[in-house]
Enzyme design. Structure first.
Site, PDB file in Angstrom:
ATOM      1  N   GLU A 184     -26.767 -30.837  -3.278  1.00  0.00           N
ATOM      2  CA  GLU A 184     -26.571 -29.629  -4.088  1.00  0.00           C
ATOM      3  C   GLU A 184     -25.407 -28.784  -3.569  1.00  0.00           C
ATOM      4  O   GLU A 184     -25.568 -27.604  -3.251  1.00  0.00           O
ATOM      5  CB  GLU A 184     -27.869 -28.836  -4.154  1.00  0.00           C
ATOM      6  CG  GLU A 184     -28.960 -29.622  -4.884  1.00  0.00           C
ATOM      7  CD  GLU A 184     -30.282 -28.889  -4.998  1.00  0.00           C
ATOM      8  OE1 GLU A 184     -30.383 -27.780  -4.453  1.00  0.00           O
ATOM      9  OE2 GLU A 184     -31.205 -29.450  -5.602  1.00  0.00           O
ATOM     10  N   ASN A 206     -28.413 -24.484   1.993  1.00  0.00           N
ATOM     11  CA  ASN A 206     -29.438 -25.120   1.176  1.00  0.00           C
ATOM     12  C   ASN A 206     -30.742 -25.088   1.960  1.00  0.00           C
ATOM     13  O   ASN A 206     -30.721 -25.076   3.189  1.00  0.00           O
ATOM     14  CB  ASN A 206     -29.036 -26.565   0.848  1.00  0.00           C
ATOM     15  CG  ASN A 206     -29.907 -27.157  -0.240  1.00  0.00           C
ATOM     16  OD1 ASN A 206     -31.009 -27.613   0.018  1.00  0.00           O
ATOM     17  ND2 ASN A 206     -29.432 -27.124  -1.469  1.00  0.00           N
ATOM     18  N   HIS A 425     -45.396 -30.999 -14.109  1.00  0.00           N
ATOM     19  CA  HIS A 425     -44.524 -30.676 -12.989  1.00  0.00           C
ATOM     20  C   HIS A 425     -45.258 -30.926 -11.678  1.00  0.00           C
ATOM     21  O   HIS A 425     -46.332 -30.386 -11.452  1.00  0.00           O
ATOM     22  CB  HIS A 425     -44.077 -29.210 -13.042  1.00  0.00           C
ATOM     23  CG  HIS A 425     -43.108 -28.856 -11.958  1.00  0.00           C
ATOM     24  ND1 HIS A 425     -43.250 -27.762 -11.137  1.00  0.00           N
ATOM     25  CD2 HIS A 425     -41.976 -29.489 -11.539  1.00  0.00           C
ATOM     26  CE1 HIS A 425     -42.242 -27.719 -10.272  1.00  0.00           C
ATOM     27  NE2 HIS A 425     -41.467 -28.758 -10.491  1.00  0.00           N
ATOM     28  N   GLU A 427     -44.317 -30.452  -8.000  1.00  0.00           N
ATOM     29  CA  GLU A 427     -43.500 -30.082  -6.847  1.00  0.00           C
ATOM     30  C   GLU A 427     -44.240 -30.567  -5.605  1.00  0.00           C
ATOM     31  O   GLU A 427     -45.415 -30.267  -5.422  1.00  0.00           O
ATOM     32  CB  GLU A 427     -43.276 -28.570  -6.793  1.00  0.00           C
ATOM     33  CG  GLU A 427     -42.534 -28.101  -5.544  1.00  0.00           C
ATOM     34  CD  GLU A 427     -41.191 -28.799  -5.354  1.00  0.00           C
ATOM     35  OE1 GLU A 427     -40.386 -28.823  -6.306  1.00  0.00           O
ATOM     36  OE2 GLU A 427     -40.964 -29.352  -4.260  1.00  0.00           O
ATOM     37  N   HIS A 495     -36.432 -34.599  -9.094  1.00  0.00           N
ATOM     38  CA  HIS A 495     -35.477 -33.610  -8.569  1.00  0.00           C
ATOM     39  C   HIS A 495     -35.495 -33.621  -7.036  1.00  0.00           C
ATOM     40  O   HIS A 495     -36.528 -33.876  -6.425  1.00  0.00           O
ATOM     41  CB  HIS A 495     -35.819 -32.220  -9.092  1.00  0.00           C
ATOM     42  CG  HIS A 495     -35.378 -32.031 -10.509  1.00  0.00           C
ATOM     43  ND1 HIS A 495     -34.680 -30.938 -10.934  1.00  0.00           N
ATOM     44  CD2 HIS A 495     -35.507 -32.834 -11.595  1.00  0.00           C
ATOM     45  CE1 HIS A 495     -34.417 -31.043 -12.222  1.00  0.00           C
ATOM     46  NE2 HIS A 495     -34.914 -32.185 -12.664  1.00  0.00           N
ATOM     47  N   GLU A 514     -32.219 -35.086 -10.711  1.00  0.00           N
ATOM     48  CA  GLU A 514     -31.328 -33.959 -10.496  1.00  0.00           C
ATOM     49  C   GLU A 514     -30.277 -34.448  -9.501  1.00  0.00           C
ATOM     50  O   GLU A 514     -29.259 -34.989  -9.879  1.00  0.00           O
ATOM     51  CB  GLU A 514     -32.100 -32.757  -9.969  1.00  0.00           C
ATOM     52  CG  GLU A 514     -31.225 -31.530  -9.821  1.00  0.00           C
ATOM     53  CD  GLU A 514     -31.972 -30.395  -9.133  1.00  0.00           C
ATOM     54  OE1 GLU A 514     -31.803 -29.264  -9.554  1.00  0.00           O
ATOM     55  OE2 GLU A 514     -32.694 -30.656  -8.142  1.00  0.00           O
ATOM     56  N   GLU A 520     -29.363 -24.617 -12.544  1.00  0.00           N
ATOM     57  CA  GLU A 520     -30.089 -23.572 -11.801  1.00  0.00           C
ATOM     58  C   GLU A 520     -29.159 -22.767 -10.903  1.00  0.00           C
ATOM     59  O   GLU A 520     -29.382 -21.576 -10.678  1.00  0.00           O
ATOM     60  CB  GLU A 520     -31.233 -24.175 -10.996  1.00  0.00           C
ATOM     61  CG  GLU A 520     -30.799 -25.158  -9.925  1.00  0.00           C
ATOM     62  CD  GLU A 520     -31.973 -25.796  -9.173  1.00  0.00           C
ATOM     63  OE1 GLU A 520     -33.134 -25.546  -9.538  1.00  0.00           O
ATOM     64  OE2 GLU A 520     -31.709 -26.570  -8.229  1.00  0.00           O
TER      65      GLU A 520
END
Lengths: 715, 715
Positions: A184, A206, A425, A427, A495, A514, A520
């Site tokens: 990222e 990050n 979702h 996570e 992701h 991702e 985002e």
């Protein structure tokens, strides 16, 4: 069709006496070489072996050097290296040409056409064999290592892979800092010789990051040589191996493999027989060819799934952007510490900002149904979000227990009645043991409640602690989760997982990843205006990205007064991304209320397809602009998208991709004259006109702008 | 019944002014102390706080010091330590007295009777609270740390626990080298001051071992003071925490906690609220009291299982000893490298020595049925044994795929028809991720095929690599496997798992563990003749051991000419172990053919119970001898066992445990006059006589010998 030529060792030596003479001048230290050409003859590669038995290769495109002589091999742990002392044991050449149909994709059919050179090397001192297999396509080279079953090489540990890419010059490069945990980062555009000086600033914070070195970069890396060659280096079919990064020798312009270590510093635990992932070099003198290359997919195995009817591209909205912008929360309370199964949420005080509540989700379902979306993603529906992050918490989520204000059964039937799916979702917070322990139960919960796709996340440092997002342990995990999902007919959108390497050919339920800086980050300070002119040349070479475009309200303080970020894109360009950023999974990421404010522009998002029969790259220059048209699956309708950098430009396109003699209505969503990504992003105009195969257009793109066109056949 | 006394801070300070005076002389640097006594008043413990706020405790038995003032606390990572600077925030005393019935055990009912002192400490500088809870029983002390939920202590990482046990002298100790991976060492008997000089020789090779230091030892450690106190230190209720070892300061004779690190060197990842395992000190002036102590069980939580009808003690035989001795193999072929799902065993050459074949297993089932055994363990039935070991191989077993010569369905129905269970075997090779991935499938496979118990194994180094057998990660895993087994009504017998800490009270389906040097080592060079006179004082303090006794043929070259080991025990003593080595899971480990050669002695193994209503330790001295009688569950029959060291001895026992007025037939299996563990182990004699509650006997035990008696009520 497979044509194979096997050479015996004697024949082989005779051939090489000839080849030896041919290459003596070019490779004074290399006493051995063998050549292959691409089917169209434009690419030529050589395998060579030095006098000390070091394997090497090189690659040429239309007589220009792409990769100069570059060494191959491995350093092993507690065993002699596999770097030198080799002799050629056997070689074979073959040709392959076949077309295959992807389950979903940019085109209906893909041609897989290459010439193959398979070299078997023997290290007499250790009696060990390795193989190197080269496949030369018209669009580039793939090669991989093989370790055949043998008595003298059984289990072994990689200390480092030595795969070099000796570049022919100080190319312009589009690169990310090499990192074992995150991708990222913003892409840096610079000459290779500038990587070192730009690295420090490139490493932005990050929540989980392990930068590799002062000159290490990630793949896919995109480069452009001073003499106009476009070169992309990546890997294909990353299975049970650690992810590749590249260490730059910035004096000699040599990129060399750096594998992701495990917690002990080892780079891979292998058992023969084994084949490494492919190392890929896509090359052309036209940037558009890089975008159209299917080399990475072709180097992956065909799917073994017998039934793929349950795998479907998805256009979706979600209860997500309002949390990303800080308008709402994932968590139900403001507690700083919760324990699943112990914390009684019915006795806690709700924070009043929890987005994933039944009432709100129903309104999203209503919106999805009204506007023809397939699904609604809901994040923050399950217990545990109060302290999910940054604690390396083991039992962080159970993936089945909702917050008190989220009624699973009610919402399942409500969505079902409206013909909309809810997207699950998961996570994991990087706690992969915990995730694997709950995976069957979590997937079964999805099946029982009518969910058929899951967005999974790996935010934060990994558990088992000390392992990296890109290491062999995790690479194994991500695929485990995808394979098990297939058992339940579930599609996966991973992701923070490792960057994709074309595995969606083999496992087409991996419909997205991702693994890069997505939309985002527009809410976390912003992406560079040229970001989307680069990603298709880098991250997307490995597979589709869930970039989540479609942000119409670019001033985020309008959603959350505490958020000063702006989206660095015009509204028109947000539409273009549905075409330029290929994915079978496309989100309309903004809030429903913002789409209702711009219903005419929203129409394009509603119309645009997510699966395609054909794709043409009309204009492309990495970092500057990309214009693509795609033909919607099973129709004669086309959709165009164009994105450009902060300079703005005028795009010129011809409609010669249309069927001759047919008529089409084009609706053009473009930047208004005064539009600008920073000070006037919402200035757009919509024009309709008739076009046919001889039409052409010039369309002005604002700085950080672009356009989208729907081209609908008129019956 | 719970009696609690809570003191307010003021009352408390007043009490301490008094106590302070009392202890001023004994603890010149400690300005604060509070006392508790055991219910019978023989044990006295004090909690004290030094002027610098260091928490400490001491323990006295009948006015003799057991533990001198010893410090308590924690070093934390990236946070201020929890070692000093404390003040007392609150204290409370309470009394608890209750009896409970174990699902299986040595006695029908266990009394849990203690006085409790709960101290809450506050560290004003950091505003953090910790608690220390002391429970003083008649047989010893247990204490644990608590971390209440609080704003200032949420997630934290332990760098090291500081729990000291300051001993009152240079005791004689029965110890194992401290090791993060294995407990399979021979016990060393020496004074504490000799630990350092004896350590090197004590660390014998093991396939996975990580010795801690030159003076670190394991728990349970058994000690005897020069003035005749027997002291045992261990831990209870090890849940989600890393296993305790003890570092010996051999100048001051202080043992201090050493927790098992994870791969990063950290000792534990905790989230408040949390309670540590109990640290336990069992003490008495009679060795027998140590063996009869139920302190460790009492410190574990009562079971929450509602249905325990499926949990049953097991007497079993197994296809096992023939592989241990090298007569047969676990593997089906002699390949050096296999891959599950890829290696086609139907195309491989069997090695002809694979024991777990249908025909042989049927003969074991026949033997079990004929002689009344509950189950037959079968190891090596599943694919993968060719290279299961020492490779840190990830996908090493799938736990459901049999070798071609093992017919699961046929054997399941064959065993079922004979009323015998097959005991499943899950060797994980330490690859716990792989095991967890297959756990549900593996347990379901067991249920589907009629298996109700599993022997699990963790041989070799752990995956995730770098984690230790005794670390928090694995401690979590073992209990995960036991809990999940309960979901399937499966009983677990875990080998190479962490040493037990009484968790079978809470999870009574944990019916056994190895976690020490079992009978298998008799085939790997031999156990010391005094081994079984020590284990009940050490390893068995934590829970039952699957020691697998019953070896009648002690010259192992008779099974495998290449094996020169001898069992260091007489045959009569092998029978005694069924009584002295308490376990609800007892194996008759020898080959059926060896039992058929000694049918009269075998009768004891057939008769002996595996579950008990009562137990009496008649004679005991660690390292020298143990004589125990137990009353078989639901009967008036008793079974006695006696084991002694290499010296031999004469045992004198009284039968006053028998019901007055009842008559019994005693069958005495004892060493013959000429018996000796090394040169005449199979010389035994069997005598029958009538006994009653006024009988007494003297029985000669050969060097490395012993005896067994069945005492059957005559109706």
């Amino acid at each position: 069709m497979i044509l194979s030529v096997f050479y015996s060792r004697d024949t082989f030596l005779r051939i090489f006496k000839v080849l030896f003479i041919c290459y003596t001048f070019a490779y004074p230290n290399f006493g051995f070489a063998q050549e292959i050409k691409s089917p169209d003859g434009h690419l030529v590669a050589h395998f060579s072996l030095s006098d000390s038995g070091e394997p090497a290769y090189d690659l040429w495109y239309k007589s220009k050097p792409v990769i100069k002589q570059s060494l191959l091999g491995f350093k092993l742990k507690d065993a002699p290296d596999l770097l030198s002392g080799f002799e050629v044991n056997e070689t074979s050449q073959s040709t392959f040409d076949e077309s295959w149909k992807p389950v979903w994709g940019e085109v209906k059919e893909i041609r897989n056409h290459y010439n193959q050179l398979m070299i078997t090397l023997r290290q007499p001192k250790t009696k060990r064999l390795i193989q190197i297999c080269f496949r030369l396509f018209n669009d580039g080279l793939g090669f991989r290592y093989g370790f055949p079953a043998q008595d003298s090489l059984n289990y072994f540990t990689i200390k480092e892979e030595r795969t070099q890419f000796a570049l022919a010059g100080d190319h312009k490069a589009f690169w990310l800092p090499g990192d074992y945990d995150t991708q990222e980062y913003s892409t840096i555009t610079s000459d290779l010789s500038q990587v070192r000086e730009k690295m420090k600033a490139a490493i932005t914070p990050n929540v989980s990051q392990t930068p590799i070195s002062a000159t290490a970069v990630q793949t896919p890396i995109m480069m452009k040589s001073k003499d106009g060659l476009y070169i992309n280096i990546h890997e294909a079919a990353l299975v049970d191996y650690s992810c590749l990064s590249l260490e730059l020798d910035d004096r000699n312009m040599v990129l060399e493999s750096v594998l992701t270590p495990d917690v002990l510093g080892n780079k891979g635990y292998l058992q023969a027989p084994f084949q490494s992932p492919w190392r890929t070099i896509i090359v052309s003198d036209k940037a558009a060819d890089i975008l159209e290359s299917k080399l990475v997919l072709n180097l992956n195995d065909p799917t073994q799934f017998k039934d793929v009817s349950w795998i479907k591209p998805i256009k979706y909205i979600g209860v997500w952007w309002e949390m990303i912008t800080g308008k709402s929360t994932w968590s139900y309370t403001d507690l700083s510490n919760v324990q699943l199964g112990i914390t009684d949420y019915l006795k806690t005080k709700p924070n009043g900002k929890h987005a994933a509540n039944t009432l709100k989700v129903k309104s999203y379902i209503d919106f999805a149904a009204k506007h023809g979306f397939d699904a609604v993603l809901v994040e923050g529906w399950n217990q545990g979000w109060e302290d999910w992050f940054g604690q390396t918490k083991d039992y962080v989520f159970d993936f089945v227990t909702p917050y008190p204000d989220f009624d699973v059964k009610d919402l399942s039937s409500y969505a079902s009645a409206k013909g909309v799916k809810i997207m699950m979702h998961h996570e994991t917070s990087g706690s992969v043991r915990n995730y694997e322990r709950h995976l069957d139960t979590a997937y079964k919960f999805m099946v029982d409640n009518g969910y058929n796709s899951v967005k999974s996340g790996y935010v934060g440092n990994i558990l088992p602690r000390g392992e990296h997002h890109s290491g062999q342990w995790l690479v194994n995990h991500y695929l485990y989760a995808v394979k098990k999902a297939a058992d339940y007919k579930i599609m996966v959108n991973g992701h923070e997982a490792v960057r994709p390497t074309g595995l969606s050919r083999t496992y087409p339920n991996l419909i997205g990843n991702e693994s890069a800086r997505g939309t985002e980050y527009e809410a976390f300070g912003g992406n560079n205006p040229d970001h989307t002119t680069i990603l298709p040349f880098t991250r997307l070479i490995g597979g589709p990205m869930d970039y989540t475009p479609g942000i119409f309200e670019t001033k985020l303080s309008k959603l959350n007064p505490g958020n000063n970020s702006s989206v660095n894109s015009t509204l028109a360009r947000q539409l273009a991304l549905y075409v330029t950023m290929y994915s079978p999974l496309q989100m309309a990421a903004d809030l429903p209320e913002n789409y209702e404010r711009f219903e005419d522009a929203f129409q394009f998002i509603k119309d645009v397809a997510v699966d395609w029969d054909d794709t043409r790259v009309l204009e492309a220059e990495p970092g500057d602009y990309i214009t693509i048209v795609r033909k919607a699956k099973g129709t004669n309708n086309w959709f165009a998208g164009s994105t450009c950098d902060e300079q703005g430009r005028t795009s010129s396109i011809k409609f010669d991709f249309l069927d001759v003699g047919k008529k089409y209505l084009a609706t053009i969503y473009s930047d208004a004259k005064s539009a600008h990504f920073s000070n006037n992003p919402q200035a757009y105009q919509i024009k309709k006109l008739h076009v046919n195969s001889s039409s052409s257009l010039k369309i002005k793109c604002a700085p950080g702008g672009g356009y989208a066109i729907s081209i609908i056949e008129i019956n």
